[in-house]
Motif scaffolding. Structure first.
Motif, mmCIF file in Angstrom:
data_model
loop_
_atom_site.group_PDB
_atom_site.id
_atom_site.type_symbol
_atom_site.label_atom_id
_atom_site.label_comp_id
_atom_site.label_asym_id
_atom_site.label_seq_id
_atom_site.Cartn_x
_atom_site.Cartn_y
_atom_site.Cartn_z
ATOM 1 N N LEU A 109 1.070 -11.188 -49.070
ATOM 2 C CA LEU A 109 1.516 -11.906 -50.827
ATOM 3 C C LEU A 109 3.462 -11.430 -50.093
ATOM 4 O O LEU A 109 4.354 -11.973 -51.180
ATOM 5 C CB LEU A 109 1.282 -11.160 -51.831
ATOM 6 N N PHE A 110 3.422 -10.364 -49.763
ATOM 7 C CA PHE A 110 5.010 -10.418 -49.103
ATOM 8 C C PHE A 110 5.583 -10.589 -47.794
ATOM 9 O O PHE A 110 6.553 -11.147 -47.540
ATOM 10 C CB PHE A 110 5.345 -8.199 -49.206
ATOM 11 N N GLY A 111 4.997 -10.980 -47.546
ATOM 12 C CA GLY A 111 5.291 -11.929 -45.760
ATOM 13 C C GLY A 111 5.990 -12.976 -45.463
ATOM 14 O O GLY A 111 6.830 -13.445 -45.133
ATOM 15 N N ARG A 112 5.282 -13.541 -46.713
ATOM 16 C CA ARG A 112 5.206 -15.036 -46.897
ATOM 17 C C ARG A 112 6.969 -15.214 -47.567
ATOM 18 O O ARG A 112 6.771 -16.158 -47.873
ATOM 19 C CB ARG A 112 4.293 -15.452 -47.943
ATOM 20 N N VAL A 153 -6.356 -3.178 -57.452
ATOM 21 C CA VAL A 153 -4.707 -3.241 -56.754
ATOM 22 C C VAL A 153 -5.021 -3.595 -55.444
ATOM 23 O O VAL A 153 -4.297 -4.452 -54.716
ATOM 24 C CB VAL A 153 -3.726 -2.060 -57.153
ATOM 25 N N ALA A 154 -5.684 -2.507 -54.810
ATOM 26 C CA ALA A 154 -6.068 -2.632 -53.071
ATOM 27 C C ALA A 154 -6.809 -3.533 -52.826
ATOM 28 O O ALA A 154 -6.310 -4.926 -51.797
ATOM 29 C CB ALA A 154 -6.722 -1.645 -52.500
ATOM 30 N N THR A 155 -7.731 -4.846 -53.393
ATOM 31 C CA THR A 155 -7.867 -5.840 -53.300
ATOM 32 C C THR A 155 -7.353 -6.633 -53.116
ATOM 33 O O THR A 155 -6.877 -7.576 -52.563
ATOM 34 C CB THR A 155 -9.421 -5.852 -54.237
ATOM 35 N N ASP A 156 -6.369 -6.137 -53.923
ATOM 36 C CA ASP A 156 -5.090 -7.972 -54.354
ATOM 37 C C ASP A 156 -3.882 -7.557 -53.277
ATOM 38 O O ASP A 156 -3.916 -8.893 -52.844
ATOM 39 C CB ASP A 156 -4.378 -7.622 -55.816
ATOM 40 N N LEU A 157 -4.156 -6.345 -52.613
ATOM 41 C CA LEU A 157 -3.344 -6.912 -51.794
ATOM 42 C C LEU A 157 -3.817 -7.345 -50.568
ATOM 43 O O LEU A 157 -3.330 -7.769 -49.342
ATOM 44 C CB LEU A 157 -3.272 -5.221 -51.129
ATOM 45 N N GLU A 158 -5.308 -6.969 -50.050
ATOM 46 C CA GLU A 158 -6.056 -7.148 -49.170
ATOM 47 C C GLU A 158 -6.383 -9.057 -48.721
ATOM 48 O O GLU A 158 -6.213 -9.574 -48.478
ATOM 49 C CB GLU A 158 -7.166 -6.505 -49.124
ATOM 50 N N HIS A 159 -6.703 -9.281 -50.314
ATOM 51 C CA HIS A 159 -7.120 -10.465 -50.581
ATOM 52 C C HIS A 159 -6.221 -11.369 -51.532
ATOM 53 O O HIS A 159 -6.435 -11.297 -52.466
ATOM 54 C CB HIS A 159 -8.225 -10.767 -51.574
ATOM 55 N N PRO A 160 -4.529 -11.677 -51.242
ATOM 56 C CA PRO A 160 -3.281 -11.884 -52.456
ATOM 57 C C PRO A 160 -3.416 -13.143 -52.642
ATOM 58 O O PRO A 160 -2.303 -13.414 -53.637
ATOM 59 C CB PRO A 160 -2.110 -11.342 -51.323
ATOM 60 N N PHE A 161 -4.340 -14.168 -52.293
ATOM 61 C CA PHE A 161 -3.973 -16.209 -52.584
ATOM 62 C C PHE A 161 -5.513 -16.722 -53.391
ATOM 63 O O PHE A 161 -5.974 -17.210 -53.251
ATOM 64 C CB PHE A 161 -3.600 -16.600 -51.743
#
Length: 264
Positions: free
Chosen positions: A32-35, A140-148
């Motif tokens: 999510l941040f890398g893009r 929150v951790a799930t959203d970081l791992e699967h951001p899309f």
């Protein structure tokens, strides 16, 4: 040094810097941040520094917070205001983090029927109008791992905070001058009314049916989609997608997000 002078100096002191290694770890932690464009990542980093300096983090329910997790929450919270400005996060100070779902007792007012009920709710996030943002770390951790995947609990709760800035959580946040209030209300209300009819008829929808709860939940749920699955938002509600793009500004378009998803 007198206490009032110390407080004054702290008020105008620059926020502590986020170390390069810590920031690089965050960017590597979630696509999510890398893009984000390099300029947006730089702006987000500066917002995170202000967030960490001005908000307090509290662990609840036996959860143990570490600095990297606080930084991740700060980044997710600042993402919606990346082009709105940090002042849109004003009026509250605390983030409370549980290890997973948490239970609250509250009154529920059904916007459509007018019925008020009281009971226990198991939640993954909550935003009080002038109080804390409360989060489930597991989600929150799930959203970081699967951001899309269309879900982001921090973005959802920050959308509620944005909604409350004008004094009421009603699905209409404080708007920039470029978006007339009447245009916002007409677009969002018309889309929500049509969506509610689809949900009431039992039809399958691209949008989470929870968005039919109220106009403020509709705004929060669609804000999640704007940042985590804009392609679906465009297919489901093109007029609302365009309005949210103008409101939040500068987000990656649906094509780029779809490309990231296909590469995963």
């Amino acid at each position: 040094m007198t206490s009032w002078f110390r407080r004054l100096r702290e008020t105008f002191a620059p926020p502590p810097r986020i170390g390069d290694a810590d920031w690089d770890d965050l960017v590597a932690r979630s696509a999510l941040f890398g893009r984000l464009a390099a300029s947006d990542r730089g702006a987000l980093r500066a917002l995170c520094e202000r967030f960490l300096a001005s908000k307090t983090f509290s662990a609840a329910g036996g959860h143990e917070l570490v600095a990297a997790d606080c930084l991740a929450i700060a980044a997710l919270a600042c993402l919606p205001v990346l082009h709105l400005g940090f002042d849109h996060l004003s009026g509250w100070r605390e983030v409370v983090v549980y290890p997973g779902e948490f239970r609250v007792r509250r009154e529920h007012h059904d916007e459509r029927s007018g019925v008020v009920t009281e009971g226990d709710d198991d939640l993954i996030g909550e935003a009080w109008e002038r109080g804390p943002v409360i989060l489930s770390w597991a989600d929150v951790a799930t959203d970081l791992e699967h951001p899309f995947d269309g879900f982001n609990v921090v973005v959802h709760e920050i959308a509620h905070k944005l909604d409350a800035l004008d004094g009421a959580m009603n699905g209409t946040p404080r708007l920039p001058a470029a978006i007339p209030r009447r245009e916002w209300i007409d677009t969002m209300q018309g889309a929500w009314d049509a969506f509610v009819r689809e949900v009431d008829r039992g039809r399958e929808t691209l949008i989470d049916p929870y968005a039919a709860e109220s106009p403020d939940e509709y705004f929060a749920v669609l804000s999640e989609l704007h940042f985590s699955d804009p392609a679906t938002l465009v297919r489901a509600e093109p007029a609302v997608a365009g309005l949210l793009a103008r409101f939040y500004g500068g987000s990656a378009d649906a094509t780029s997000v779809a490309a990231v998803r296909s590469d995963r």
